[in-house]
Design a protein around this motif. Structure first.
Motif, PDB file in Angstrom:
ATOM      1  N   VAL A   7      75.997 -14.471  34.778  1.00 18.99           N
ATOM      2  CA  VAL A   7      77.272 -14.436  34.055  1.00 18.99           C
ATOM      3  C   VAL A   7      77.393 -15.520  32.998  1.00 18.99           C
ATOM      4  N   CYS A   8      76.487 -16.458  32.982  1.00 22.00           N
ATOM      5  CA  CYS A   8      76.615 -17.564  32.031  1.00 22.00           C
ATOM      6  C   CYS A   8      76.540 -17.045  30.589  1.00 22.00           C
ATOM      7  N   PRO A   9      77.595 -17.288  29.793  1.00 22.80           N
ATOM      8  CA  PRO A   9      77.616 -16.727  28.434  1.00 22.80           C
ATOM      9  C   PRO A   9      76.594 -17.370  27.498  1.00 22.80           C
ATOM     10  N   VAL A  10      76.079 -18.541  27.858  1.00 23.70           N
ATOM     11  CA  VAL A  10      75.053 -19.150  27.012  1.00 23.70           C
ATOM     12  C   VAL A  10      73.693 -19.150  27.717  1.00 23.70           C
ATOM     13  N   ARG A  11      73.581 -18.219  28.680  1.00 25.43           N
ATOM     14  CA  ARG A  11      72.300 -17.908  29.314  1.00 25.43           C
ATOM     15  C   ARG A  11      71.545 -19.130  29.835  1.00 25.43           C
ATOM     16  N   ILE A  12      72.279 -20.014  30.462  1.00 27.38           N
ATOM     17  CA  ILE A  12      71.603 -21.150  31.085  1.00 27.38           C
ATOM     18  C   ILE A  12      70.926 -20.628  32.354  1.00 27.38           C
ATOM     19  N   PRO A  13      69.626 -20.823  32.502  1.00 25.95           N
ATOM     20  CA  PRO A  13      68.948 -20.293  33.698  1.00 25.95           C
ATOM     21  C   PRO A  13      69.262 -21.178  34.904  1.00 25.95           C
ATOM     22  N   ILE A  14      70.490 -21.093  35.375  1.00 24.72           N
ATOM     23  CA  ILE A  14      70.967 -22.036  36.402  1.00 24.72           C
ATOM     24  C   ILE A  14      70.073 -22.049  37.647  1.00 24.72           C
ATOM     25  N   PRO A  15      69.728 -20.873  38.223  1.00 26.86           N
ATOM     26  CA  PRO A  15      68.889 -20.925  39.428  1.00 26.86           C
ATOM     27  C   PRO A  15      67.557 -21.646  39.190  1.00 26.86           C
ATOM     28  N   ARG A  22      73.818 -26.637  26.921  1.00 27.33           N
ATOM     29  CA  ARG A  22      74.449 -25.536  26.189  1.00 27.33           C
ATOM     30  C   ARG A  22      75.820 -25.181  26.769  1.00 27.33           C
ATOM     31  N   CYS A  23      76.096 -25.669  27.965  1.00 22.37           N
ATOM     32  CA  CYS A  23      77.299 -25.255  28.707  1.00 22.37           C
ATOM     33  C   CYS A  23      78.574 -25.408  27.880  1.00 22.37           C
ATOM     34  N   ILE A  24      79.412 -24.360  27.883  1.00 19.59           N
ATOM     35  CA  ILE A  24      80.692 -24.431  27.180  1.00 19.59           C
ATOM     36  C   ILE A  24      81.856 -24.533  28.166  1.00 19.59           C
ATOM     37  N   ARG A  25      81.560 -24.859  29.425  1.00 23.54           N
ATOM     38  CA  ARG A  25      82.584 -25.137  30.428  1.00 23.54           C
ATOM     39  C   ARG A  25      83.573 -23.980  30.609  1.00 23.54           C
ATOM     40  N   CYS A  26      83.034 -22.786  30.768  1.00 25.72           N
ATOM     41  CA  CYS A  26      83.920 -21.631  30.927  1.00 25.72           C
ATOM     42  C   CYS A  26      84.300 -21.424  32.383  1.00 25.72           C
ATOM     43  N   GLY A  27      83.495 -21.943  33.296  1.00 23.80           N
ATOM     44  CA  GLY A  27      83.827 -21.820  34.715  1.00 23.80           C
ATOM     45  C   GLY A  27      83.318 -20.549  35.375  1.00 23.80           C
ATOM     46  N   ALA A  28      82.703 -19.647  34.594  1.00 20.69           N
ATOM     47  CA  ALA A  28      82.270 -18.361  35.181  1.00 20.69           C
ATOM     48  C   ALA A  28      81.273 -18.570  36.312  1.00 20.69           C
ATOM     49  N   CYS A  29      80.364 -19.545  36.158  1.00 23.51           N
ATOM     50  CA  CYS A  29      79.347 -19.715  37.197  1.00 23.51           C
ATOM     51  C   CYS A  29      79.971 -20.096  38.538  1.00 23.51           C
ATOM     52  N   MET A  30      81.013 -20.943  38.509  1.00 23.96           N
ATOM     53  CA  MET A  30      81.633 -21.295  39.795  1.00 23.96           C
ATOM     54  C   MET A  30      82.433 -20.130  40.367  1.00 23.96           C
ATOM     55  N   PRO A  86      77.819 -24.394  40.424  1.00 24.02           N
ATOM     56  CA  PRO A  86      76.397 -24.376  40.038  1.00 24.02           C
ATOM     57  C   PRO A  86      76.082 -25.309  38.864  1.00 24.02           C
ATOM     58  N   ILE A  87      76.908 -25.301  37.835  1.00 22.42           N
ATOM     59  CA  ILE A  87      76.577 -26.154  36.688  1.00 22.42           C
ATOM     60  C   ILE A  87      76.729 -27.630  37.079  1.00 22.42           C
ATOM     61  N   GLY A  88      77.698 -27.902  37.954  1.00 23.68           N
ATOM     62  CA  GLY A  88      77.872 -29.274  38.431  1.00 23.68           C
ATOM     63  C   GLY A  88      76.650 -29.743  39.207  1.00 23.68           C
TER      64      GLY A  88
HETATM   65  S1  SF4 Z   1      78.837 -20.130  33.229  1.00 23.93           S
HETATM   66 FE1  SF4 Z   1      77.463 -21.246  31.857  1.00 23.93          FE
HETATM   67  S2  SF4 Z   1      78.786 -21.950  30.207  1.00 23.93           S
HETATM   68 FE2  SF4 Z   1      80.135 -21.316  31.859  1.00 23.93          FE
HETATM   69  S3  SF4 Z   1      80.542 -23.233  32.999  1.00 23.93           S
HETATM   70 FE3  SF4 Z   1      78.802 -22.229  33.999  1.00 23.93          FE
HETATM   71  S4  SF4 Z   1      77.007 -23.090  32.989  1.00 23.93           S
HETATM   72 FE4  SF4 Z   1      78.741 -23.583  31.712  1.00 23.93          FE
END
Ligand code: SF4
Lengths: 471, 217
Positions: free
Chosen positions: A370-378, A310-318, A339-341
């Motif tokens: 903060v992920c705008p598409v609610r990816i449960p990264i942890p 779902r990631c839209i590569r916004c960079g917020a997670c990093m 984190p997404i990487g």
């Molecule tokens: S915050 Fe979510 S959408 Fe944005 S880069 Fe990270 S994983 Fe992708």
């Protein structure tokens, strides 16, 4: 420098000792976080839009075959062509062949993480095609021979001074001395150099932030306007992106753009959003190609980490990750850092090589929040950690310790005895209540002291505490 | 290459547990929420749009009718110490005006153009954005190559936000169809790639100026 995902532990150590990098990283993430927070606060419906964006992407993944076909049909109807590439090598072949077919030897490129992923520039240069990255950050790292360290600010690991040095070397000019307007001068210098490239360009290669199935359009988002100069000046345009970038229709695109701009740069709207539907009509016989790269995405669709698509590569997670903030993007060893990487790399490159990355997290949860598409990264990081153990990829020492722990934890009496002995030993090691160096795990005490245990075991303290005497 | 298409679709279908020969039904469309900043409230559109332009580091002017556009442009150029020389998109609404006092050209734009004048297809009150469509009377390049980007926009073309724009596009091109290039422009070109400091005019325009045609609202 050749960095790899396997090399994370060493690369992280090097990064921590790199003073220039530490200085650059110090301010970067904070600025991004502040801007995002302000923008989010200014839009009362932000959370609602994130929920909607999440639903949209879920629906896309559930029906990816349907939407891809719809997108393809509409691109063709608009006079464009769609090419599918199972992996990076095939995508390289397709793009090289298209450049050759259109007799393009000078190509301008706008920022695209997928072309970084498939190492497109190397393939083009190998056949004598001159490629120029035109996003300022990408241009800087291209002439420095570097890779991006952040998905929306590729050169943020470099200081203004380093850039001044680099420009002087590459452009053959005198190095600009530090001054209040040196940054502006550097921007102007790059603008001049890149103007020549734009107007000499014979073909544009861009990425695509979104693919709109309903209209067969690609959406490109930039603040510099470089993608538009790339697109509008030459006759031919090749867009390279991943198959998961689909959104069903224009209304969905609107929702995605609203959350992307705010999450990425804290803007209500990125300066330039371009919808390309078909060849450039400023010319006779123009062409428009979309190269859709799989690169393990179709397989990931069936895996437990599927939500990462779902990631839209916004960079917020990093920007919100304490580990990324400490080691920077390069330590992660591949194009997608943070984190997404740490979730994408094991999936795209294999867990055996990328197994360190999911451990590069304190699991503080900020990324998921903060992920705008609610990816449960942890959760997904934890999944990879479990997989690493299950597939016996963890070193013997680590596995033995975990097994021993599990054995102990299941035997309360022995556990209690061991703990009591441990507490006693730690007390013996301490001076004035602090331990300077912990045996076996001395990394813990490299930068701080470890407090000596006060009192006894938790269970004993609990029993003694008020109201629990009789339990 | 066709192999790749079949291979990728095969993998997607197997990942999604599709039955062989299953015909795909169109999934239900969603209706993402429209935020309050994008609502269509006729009396407020102008103010919201102008505020958006300013927030996006742009400037604006408003004139009663098309005939007053050249004068407004001349004034803007004077204010910014720019030579009175413009290139406009080849649209009759601009090319038939009286440009005396300004060196006037129309065309698609090239490297030499310093001031480009384009016509907006729609304005978005939500963000102060001007959307421009490519076509025989238009040239998106004029909004990108010159250092000064002037957008002329009819007051009636200001809509609430994205949703209003999509509606206008569907009315003009038909459902599912689009102009080959549609540019949504919100401010001048900017970059934060050097130590996250904001610089305007990274590549394209350093100035973004909107002239609204249609008198005060
Ligand atoms: S915050 Fe979510 S959408 Fe944005 S880069 Fe990270 S994983 Fe992708």
């Amino acid at each position: 420098m050749n960095r790899t995902v396997q090399g994370f532990p060493e690369q992280a150590k090097t990064a921590l000792k790199n003073e220039a990098l530490q200085k650059a990283m110090g301010s970067t993430s904070g600025e991004f976080r502040e801007k995002r927070a302000k923008a989010v606060q200014a839009l009362p419906e932000f959370d609602e839009l994130c929920e909607a964006a999440t639903d949209i992407k879920k629906r896309v993944l559930d029906n990816l075959d349907y939407y891809l076909e719809q997108f393809e049909t509409n691109v063709k109807r608009n006079g464009g062509q769609v090419h599918y590439a199972r992996d990076g090598a095939r995508a390289q072949e397709i793009v090289v062949a298209l450049c050759q077919k259109h007799e393009a030897t000078k190509v301008t490129k706008s920022k695209s993480m997928v072309t970084e992923e498939i190492e497109l520039n190397h393939a083009l240069e190998a056949v004598g095609i001159e490629v120029t990255e035109t996003d300022l950050g990408e241009y800087i790292i291209q002439i420095a021979g570097e890779t991006p360290s952040h998905i929306i600010g590729p050169a943020l690991h470099m200081s203004e001074d380093e850039i001044a040095e680099l420009f002087s070397d590459v452009h053959g000019t005198d190095k600009l001395e530090a001054s209040d307007d040196r940054g502006a001068k550097l921007v102007r210098e790059a603008r001049g150099v890149l103007r020549d490239k734009f107007f000499a360009s014979e073909l544009c290669i861009s990425g695509a932030n979104f693919l709109v199935a309903e209209t067969g359009s690609i959406a490109i988002v930039t603040n510099e306007g470089n993608a538009d100069l790339c697109r509008l000046i030459p006759k031919h345009h090749i867009a390279v992106t991943g198959i998961e970038k689909i959104v069903p229709n224009l209304e969905d695109l609107g929702a995605m753009l609203r959350v992307l701009a705010r999450s990425a740069t804290g803007q209500a709207m990125t300066s330039y959003v371009t919808l390309v539907s078909g060849p450039n009509d400023l010319y006779q016989d123009p062409s428009f190609h979309v190269v859709l790269v799989d690169g393990k995405r179709s397989q990931a669709l069936a895996e437990e980490t599927r939500e990462m698509l779902r990631c839209i590569r916004c960079g917020a997670c990093m920007n919100h990750c304490p580990v990324y903030g400490a080691v920077g993007g390069h330590a992660y060893g591949w194009v997608y850092p943070g984190p997404i990487g740490a979730i994408l790399s094991p999936s795209f490159l294999g867990l055996d090589s990328a197994r360190h990355l999911p451990h590069a997290s304190t699991l503080c949860g900020a990324c998921g929040d903060v992920c705008p598409v609610r990816i449960p990264i942890p959760e997904l990081l934890r999944h990879w950690r479990e997989e690493t153990y299950r597939q016996a990829l963890t070193p013997v020492k680590e596995r033995t310790i975990i097994r021993l722990w599990a054995w102990l934890a299941a035997r309360p009496t022995i556990y209690g005895l061991v703990m009591r002995a441990g507490i006693h030993a730690l007390k013996l090691l301490s001076k004035k209540g602090l331990i300077r160096r912990l045996p076996l795990v001395h990394e813990w005490t490299m930068h701080k002291d470890f407090p000596a245990p006060e009192g006894g075991k938790f269970t004993e303290l609990w029993r003694k505490s008020e109201g629990h005497d009789n339990e | 290459m066709n192999d790749d298409r079949a291979l990728i679709f095969g993998k997607i279908r197997s990942s999604l547990n599709r039955l062989s020969g299953e015909t795909l039904q169109p999934p239900p469309a969603s209706a993402p929420p429209v935020p309050s900043i994008a609502i269509e409230e006729p009396g407020t559109l102008g103010d919201r749009f102008r505020e958006g332009v300013i927030k996006a580091a742009g400037s604006f002017d408003q004139v009663e009718g098309w005939s007053l556009v050249p004068k407004a442009i001349a004034q803007f150029l004077r204010q910014h110490n720019l030579a009175p020389k413009v290139t406009t998109v080849p649209d009759e609404r601009l090319t038939t005006l009286d440009w005396s006092g300004i060196e006037f050209n129309s065309g698609t734009g090239d490297r030499q153009v310093e001031v480009g004048v384009s016509i907006g297809f729609a304005g978005l009150a939500e963000t102060g954005t001007v959307a421009q469509v490519s076509g025989p009377n238009s040239s998106p390049l004029l909004a990108f190559a010159p250092a000064t980007n002037i957008m002329v926009l009819e007051k009636e073309d200001i809509v609430g936000g994205f949703e209003g724009l999509w509606k206008k596009l569907r009315n003009k091109y038909g459902s599912g169809a689009m102009a080959p290039t549609i540019n949504l422009v919100t401010g001048p070109s900017r970059t934060g790639d050097i130590e996250q400091v904001l610089y305007l005019g990274a590549h394209g325009p350093i100035r973004y100026h909107v002239i609204i045609v249609g008198g005060q609202d």
